[in-house]
Motif scaffolding. Structure first.
Motif, PDB file in Angstrom:
ATOM      1  N   GLY A  90       0.821  -1.216   0.000  1.00 22.58           N
ATOM      2  CA  GLY A  90       0.000   0.000   0.000  1.00 22.58           C
ATOM      3  C   GLY A  90       0.852   1.262   0.000  1.00 22.58           C
ATOM      4  O   GLY A  90       2.038   1.224   0.360  1.00 22.58           O
ATOM      5  N   ASP A  91       0.215   2.400  -0.362  1.00 24.61           N
ATOM      6  CA  ASP A  91       0.952   3.672  -0.423  1.00 24.61           C
ATOM      7  C   ASP A  91       1.515   4.056   0.943  1.00 24.61           C
ATOM      8  O   ASP A  91       2.499   4.779   1.040  1.00 24.61           O
ATOM      9  CB  ASP A  91       0.003   4.799  -0.867  1.00 24.61           C
ATOM     10  CG  ASP A  91      -0.395   4.616  -2.322  1.00 24.61           C
ATOM     11  OD1 ASP A  91       0.237   3.767  -3.000  1.00 24.61           O
ATOM     12  OD2 ASP A  91      -1.339   5.295  -2.764  1.00 24.61           O
ATOM     13  N   HIS A  92       0.839   3.582   2.009  1.00 29.09           N
ATOM     14  CA  HIS A  92       1.284   3.982   3.346  1.00 29.09           C
ATOM     15  C   HIS A  92       2.034   2.865   4.055  1.00 29.09           C
ATOM     16  O   HIS A  92       2.255   2.920   5.252  1.00 29.09           O
ATOM     17  CB  HIS A  92       0.080   4.471   4.169  1.00 29.09           C
ATOM     18  CG  HIS A  92      -0.618   5.590   3.472  1.00 29.09           C
ATOM     19  ND1 HIS A  92      -0.084   6.863   3.410  1.00 29.09           N
ATOM     20  CD2 HIS A  92      -1.756   5.614   2.734  1.00 29.09           C
ATOM     21  CE1 HIS A  92      -0.882   7.626   2.689  1.00 29.09           C
ATOM     22  NE2 HIS A  92      -1.899   6.895   2.259  1.00 29.09           N
ATOM     23  N   ASP A  93       2.380   1.831   3.292  1.00 33.29           N
ATOM     24  CA  ASP A  93       3.185   0.738   3.849  1.00 33.29           C
ATOM     25  C   ASP A  93       4.653   1.116   3.687  1.00 33.29           C
ATOM     26  O   ASP A  93       5.324   0.749   2.718  1.00 33.29           O
ATOM     27  CB  ASP A  93       2.865  -0.586   3.140  1.00 33.29           C
ATOM     28  CG  ASP A  93       1.487  -1.099   3.534  1.00 33.29           C
ATOM     29  OD1 ASP A  93       1.005  -0.704   4.613  1.00 33.29           O
ATOM     30  OD2 ASP A  93       0.907  -1.878   2.775  1.00 33.29           O
ATOM     31  N   LEU A  94       5.131   1.878   4.641  1.00 24.98           N
ATOM     32  CA  LEU A  94       6.428   2.541   4.480  1.00 24.98           C
ATOM     33  C   LEU A  94       7.568   1.793   5.154  1.00 24.98           C
ATOM     34  O   LEU A  94       8.730   2.140   4.955  1.00 24.98           O
ATOM     35  CB  LEU A  94       6.339   3.951   5.082  1.00 24.98           C
ATOM     36  CG  LEU A  94       5.263   4.838   4.442  1.00 24.98           C
ATOM     37  CD1 LEU A  94       5.052   6.092   5.284  1.00 24.98           C
ATOM     38  CD2 LEU A  94       5.678   5.214   3.033  1.00 24.98           C
ATOM     39  N   VAL A  95       7.225   0.795   5.960  1.00 28.21           N
ATOM     40  CA  VAL A  95       8.277   0.142   6.736  1.00 28.21           C
ATOM     41  C   VAL A  95       9.322  -0.459   5.804  1.00 28.21           C
ATOM     42  O   VAL A  95      10.526  -0.256   5.976  1.00 28.21           O
ATOM     43  CB  VAL A  95       7.690  -0.945   7.666  1.00 28.21           C
ATOM     44  CG1 VAL A  95       8.804  -1.705   8.365  1.00 28.21           C
ATOM     45  CG2 VAL A  95       6.760  -0.316   8.683  1.00 28.21           C
ATOM     46  N   LYS A  96       8.805  -1.177   4.799  1.00 28.45           N
ATOM     47  CA  LYS A  96       9.738  -1.838   3.889  1.00 28.45           C
ATOM     48  C   LYS A  96      10.590  -0.808   3.137  1.00 28.45           C
ATOM     49  O   LYS A  96      11.799  -0.984   2.963  1.00 28.45           O
ATOM     50  CB  LYS A  96       8.940  -2.682   2.895  1.00 28.45           C
ATOM     51  CG  LYS A  96       9.765  -3.729   2.239  1.00 28.45           C
ATOM     52  CD  LYS A  96       9.162  -4.124   0.921  1.00 28.45           C
ATOM     53  CE  LYS A  96      10.081  -3.821  -0.211  1.00 28.45           C
ATOM     54  NZ  LYS A  96       9.413  -3.252  -1.360  1.00 28.45           N
ATOM     55  N   GLN A  97       9.977   0.287   2.750  1.00 29.06           N
ATOM     56  CA  GLN A  97      10.731   1.326   2.030  1.00 29.06           C
ATOM     57  C   GLN A  97      11.847   1.927   2.896  1.00 29.06           C
ATOM     58  O   GLN A  97      12.985   2.048   2.465  1.00 29.06           O
ATOM     59  CB  GLN A  97       9.788   2.458   1.587  1.00 29.06           C
ATOM     60  CG  GLN A  97       9.135   2.187   0.256  1.00 29.06           C
ATOM     61  CD  GLN A  97       7.662   2.576   0.270  1.00 29.06           C
ATOM     62  OE1 GLN A  97       6.811   1.740   0.549  1.00 29.06           O
ATOM     63  NE2 GLN A  97       7.373   3.845  -0.003  1.00 29.06           N
ATOM     64  N   VAL A  98      11.488   2.267   4.119  1.00 22.76           N
ATOM     65  CA  VAL A  98      12.479   2.895   5.003  1.00 22.76           C
ATOM     66  C   VAL A  98      13.556   1.877   5.375  1.00 22.76           C
ATOM     67  O   VAL A  98      14.748   2.209   5.465  1.00 22.76           O
ATOM     68  CB  VAL A  98      11.782   3.483   6.254  1.00 22.76           C
ATOM     69  CG1 VAL A  98      12.799   3.985   7.262  1.00 22.76           C
ATOM     70  CG2 VAL A  98      10.848   4.610   5.834  1.00 22.76           C
ATOM     71  N   PHE A  99      13.139   0.649   5.551  1.00 21.08           N
ATOM     72  CA  PHE A  99      14.061  -0.442   5.860  1.00 21.08           C
ATOM     73  C   PHE A  99      15.074  -0.589   4.708  1.00 21.08           C
ATOM     74  O   PHE A  99      16.298  -0.668   4.926  1.00 21.08           O
ATOM     75  CB  PHE A  99      13.205  -1.701   6.063  1.00 21.08           C
ATOM     76  CG  PHE A  99      13.910  -2.977   6.379  1.00 21.08           C
ATOM     77  CD1 PHE A  99      15.240  -3.026   6.781  1.00 21.08           C
ATOM     78  CD2 PHE A  99      13.209  -4.176   6.297  1.00 21.08           C
ATOM     79  CE1 PHE A  99      15.849  -4.235   7.078  1.00 21.08           C
ATOM     80  CE2 PHE A  99      13.816  -5.380   6.584  1.00 21.08           C
ATOM     81  CZ  PHE A  99      15.150  -5.403   6.969  1.00 21.08           C
ATOM     82  N   ALA A 100      14.566  -0.546   3.469  1.00 16.22           N
ATOM     83  CA  ALA A 100      15.458  -0.690   2.303  1.00 16.22           C
ATOM     84  C   ALA A 100      16.440   0.486   2.216  1.00 16.22           C
ATOM     85  O   ALA A 100      17.578   0.328   1.781  1.00 16.22           O
ATOM     86  CB  ALA A 100      14.625  -0.770   1.022  1.00 16.22           C
ATOM     87  N   GLU A 101      15.981   1.626   2.671  1.00 20.51           N
ATOM     88  CA  GLU A 101      16.805   2.842   2.587  1.00 20.51           C
ATOM     89  C   GLU A 101      17.926   2.811   3.647  1.00 20.51           C
ATOM     90  O   GLU A 101      19.067   3.136   3.363  1.00 20.51           O
ATOM     91  CB  GLU A 101      15.841   4.018   2.807  1.00 20.51           C
ATOM     92  CG  GLU A 101      16.409   5.368   2.932  1.00 20.51           C
ATOM     93  CD  GLU A 101      15.306   6.316   3.460  1.00 20.51           C
ATOM     94  OE1 GLU A 101      14.144   6.262   2.983  1.00 20.51           O
ATOM     95  OE2 GLU A 101      15.616   7.098   4.385  1.00 20.51           O
ATOM     96  N   ILE A 102      17.580   2.350   4.853  1.00 17.10           N
ATOM     97  CA  ILE A 102      18.546   2.416   5.964  1.00 17.10           C
ATOM     98  C   ILE A 102      19.302   1.111   6.146  1.00 17.10           C
ATOM     99  O   ILE A 102      20.469   1.102   6.527  1.00 17.10           O
ATOM    100  CB  ILE A 102      17.807   2.799   7.273  1.00 17.10           C
ATOM    101  CG1 ILE A 102      17.279   4.221   7.130  1.00 17.10           C
ATOM    102  CG2 ILE A 102      18.715   2.658   8.493  1.00 17.10           C
ATOM    103  CD1 ILE A 102      16.605   4.747   8.350  1.00 17.10           C
ATOM    104  N   GLY A 103      18.647   0.000   5.869  1.00 23.85           N
ATOM    105  CA  GLY A 103      19.275  -1.304   6.078  1.00 23.85           C
ATOM    106  C   GLY A 103      19.431  -2.066   4.777  1.00 23.85           C
ATOM    107  O   GLY A 103      19.491  -1.476   3.696  1.00 23.85           O
TER     108      GLY A 103
END
Ligand code: AMP
Ligand code: MG
Length: 399
Positions: free
Chosen positions: A249-262
Motif C-alpha cells: 500500500g501507499d502507506h506501507d512505508l516500513v519496507k521502504q524505510v528499511f530498504a533505505e537504511i538497512g
C-alpha cells in the motif's frame, strides 16, 4: 517470492550467533542456552547405596547362617559408609551408603524381627535393591552440548551433578514496535477509524516466553521520519521486530524505510497468512523483521521465522514438530501458498485429531480462543477432506 523453506534457510544463513557469553546460577539458567558443553562434577550415584528401606547383608553369610542373622547397627542417609560385621545384618535406609562387606539389601517388608535377630526369606540374590556408584552418569561425562536450552529437568540434573555456575549466551535484546496511524492502546476511547493495537503486546509476550530481553518500542506512525528514527535507534539491539506497513500500500512505508537504511534479504514468502514479511539487517549487529500487520499473520510469521532466528542467535536448533493427525472436517482452497490453518487439536484414544476452525481471515482474532495448533497445507494442495491424514503443528501441550 521465496518458498517457506527457502525463507527459513535464508534466515538461518544470515543470523550471526551471539559472540558473547555470561555465567549465571542454576536458578537464573532456566530457559537459557548453554554456551559450553557441561560436564558432571561427580559420579551419580556418588557411592553404592540402598534403593530401599531394609537390611544390608552379605549373601554368603546369610546362606551359611540358615537365613537368620543378628542385627548389628544401622546406616542412615548422610552417614559415612559403615562396616558390616561378619555374620550379621545392618539396618539400612533408602539412599544410605552400602556398608563395606555387604552385597545385597533385603527390603523390610520381607523380613521378621525376633529378639534382636532378623529372619530372612530364602530367596535373597546378591546385588538386590542396590544403586551402583556411577550407574546414572560419571564424573566428567558430557551432560549437555553447547546451544542447549535448559529446562527445569535439565537444571535438576545439573544440580545433582554438582554444577553451580552455567555459561550461557546473553538474552537477545529485541526491540518491538507496531506501526500504523490507526493504532491505539486500550484504555483510550477509539476515534472514528481507529482500532486497538494487539500485535506489539503479543510479540512482547511471545518474546518473554522464549526468554528474550524484549523492549517495547511503542507504536510508530506511518511517517517516514518516525520510521527512520526507529530504525536508527536500533543499533543497541540484536533484533528489531515491527508489525504493519510491510505490504504494497501507499502507506506501507516500513519496507521502504528499511530498504533505505538497512539491507533487505528477502521480502514476501509464499505462505498464507503472512505473505508480506521482510527480513534483513540494519547496521552490522541488528537483524530486522518487518512482520505483516494482520494479527494472525503476525503470529504465524513470528512462529515460522522469528522464533527459529532467535534460537539460532543463541546457537540452538529450533524444531517445529509436525505430527500426523486425522482431519475431522473438510478444508478446500486454491493451491499456491503453503497455508497454516488455525486448528483445534485434540487427542482421543491416543490418536491426534485436527479440526480446521471457522473464520480463517487473517484479521480474525476470535478463533484464537480455540486455536492450539495449525494444520499445514502444502503449496500445491487444494486442501483436505474429513478422515484424511494431515500435518499438525502443535502450539501448546494442551491437546
Ligand atoms: P498493514 O500490514 O499495516 O497493511 O496492516 C494490515 C491490517 O492489520 C490492517 O487492518 C491494520 O489495521 C491491522 N494492523 C496493523 N498493525 C496492527 C497491530 N499492531 N495490531 C492490530 N492490528 C494491526
Ligand atoms: Mg499499516
Amino acid at each position: 517470492m521465496l518458498s517457506l523453506e527457502e525463507a527459513r534457510a535464508a534466515i538461518l544463513a544470515e543470523v550471526t550467533p551471539s559472540a558473547t557469553t555470561q555465567t549465571v546460577s542454576l536458578l537464573q539458567a532456566h530457559g537459557r542456552f548453554t554456551a559450553q558443553e557441561l560436564r558432571a562434577q561427580v559420579d551419580n550415584p556418588a557411592f553404592d547405596n540402598s534403593a530401599m528401606d531394609g537390611y544390608a547383608v552379605r549373601t554368603a553369610d546369610l546362606v551359611a547362617a540358615g537365613f537368620v542373622l543378628p542385627l548389628h547397627g544401622e546406616c542412615r542417609c548422610g552417614d559415612a559408609p559403615g562396616k558390616l560385621s561378619p555374620g550379621s545384618t545392618m539396618r539400612i535406609f533408602t539412599g544410605a551408603p552400602m556398608p563395606e562387606g555387604a552385597d545385597s539389601i533385603v527390603i523390610q517388608e520381607d523380613v521378621k524381627l525376633e529378639g534382636g535377630k532378623v529372619i530372612f526369606p530364602k530367596s535373597v540374590q546378591p546385588g538386590s535393591h542396590l544403586r551402583r556408584r556411577g550407574e546414572d552418569f560419571r564424573h566428567s561425562d558430557v551432560l549437555y552440548p553447547a546451544g542447549r536450552r535448559l529446562s527445569s529437568y535439565d537444571l535438576a540434573l545439573l544440580s545433582a551433578a554438582g554444577v553451580a555456575q552455567i555459561p550461557v549466551y546473553p538474552r537477545a535484546r529485541v526491540l518491538v514496535a507496531a506501526t500504523g496511524d490507526e493504532l491505539v492502546t486500550p484504555g483510550t476511547p477509539l476515534q472514528p477509524g481507529q482500532i486497538y493495537e494487539s500485535n506489539r503486546l503479543a510479540t512482547l509476550l511471545l518474546l518473554q516466553e522464549l526468554g528474550m530481553d524484549a523492549v517495547d518500542g511503542g507504536t510508530v506512525r506511518d511517517d517516514p521520519a518516525a520510521l527512520r528514527e526507529l530504525l536508527k535507534s536500533s543499533a543497541d539491539f540484536d533484533f528489531v521486530i515491527t508489525s504493519g506497513g510491510a505490504s504494497v500500500g501507499d502507506h506501507d512505508l516500513v519496507k521502504q524505510v528499511f530498504a533505505e537504511i538497512g539491507e533487505i534479504k528477502f521480502w514476501k514468502v509464499k505462505i498464507k497468512p503472512g505473505k508480506p514479511i521482510a527480513f534483513g539487517r540494519v547496521g552490522s549487529r541488528t537483524h530486522f523483521f518487518a512482520l505483516p500487520g494482520n494479527p494472525v499473520s503476525s503470529l504465524v510469521t513470528f512462529k515460522l521465522f522469528v522464533e527459529p532466528a532467535l534460537i539460532a542467535w543463541h546457537h540452538g536448533v529450533s524444531r517445529m514438530p509436525q505430527l500426523a493427525a486425522t482431519a475431522t472436517n473438510d478444508f478446500r482452497r486454491h493451491p499456491g501458498r503453503t497455508e497454516f490453518v488455525r486448528a483445534r487439536l485434540v487427542t482421543e484414544n491416543g490418536k491426534l485429531l485436527a479440526t480446521a476452525l471457522p473464520g480463517q481471515g487473517s484479521h480474525m482474532l476470535g478463533p484464537l480462543r480455540e486455536t492450539n495448533g495449525f494444520i499445514r497445507v502444502e503449496a500445491d494442495s487444494a486442501g483436505f477432506k474429513q478422515g484424511e491424514t494431515v500435518m499438525a503443528i502443535p502450539l501448546s501441550t494442551d491437546l
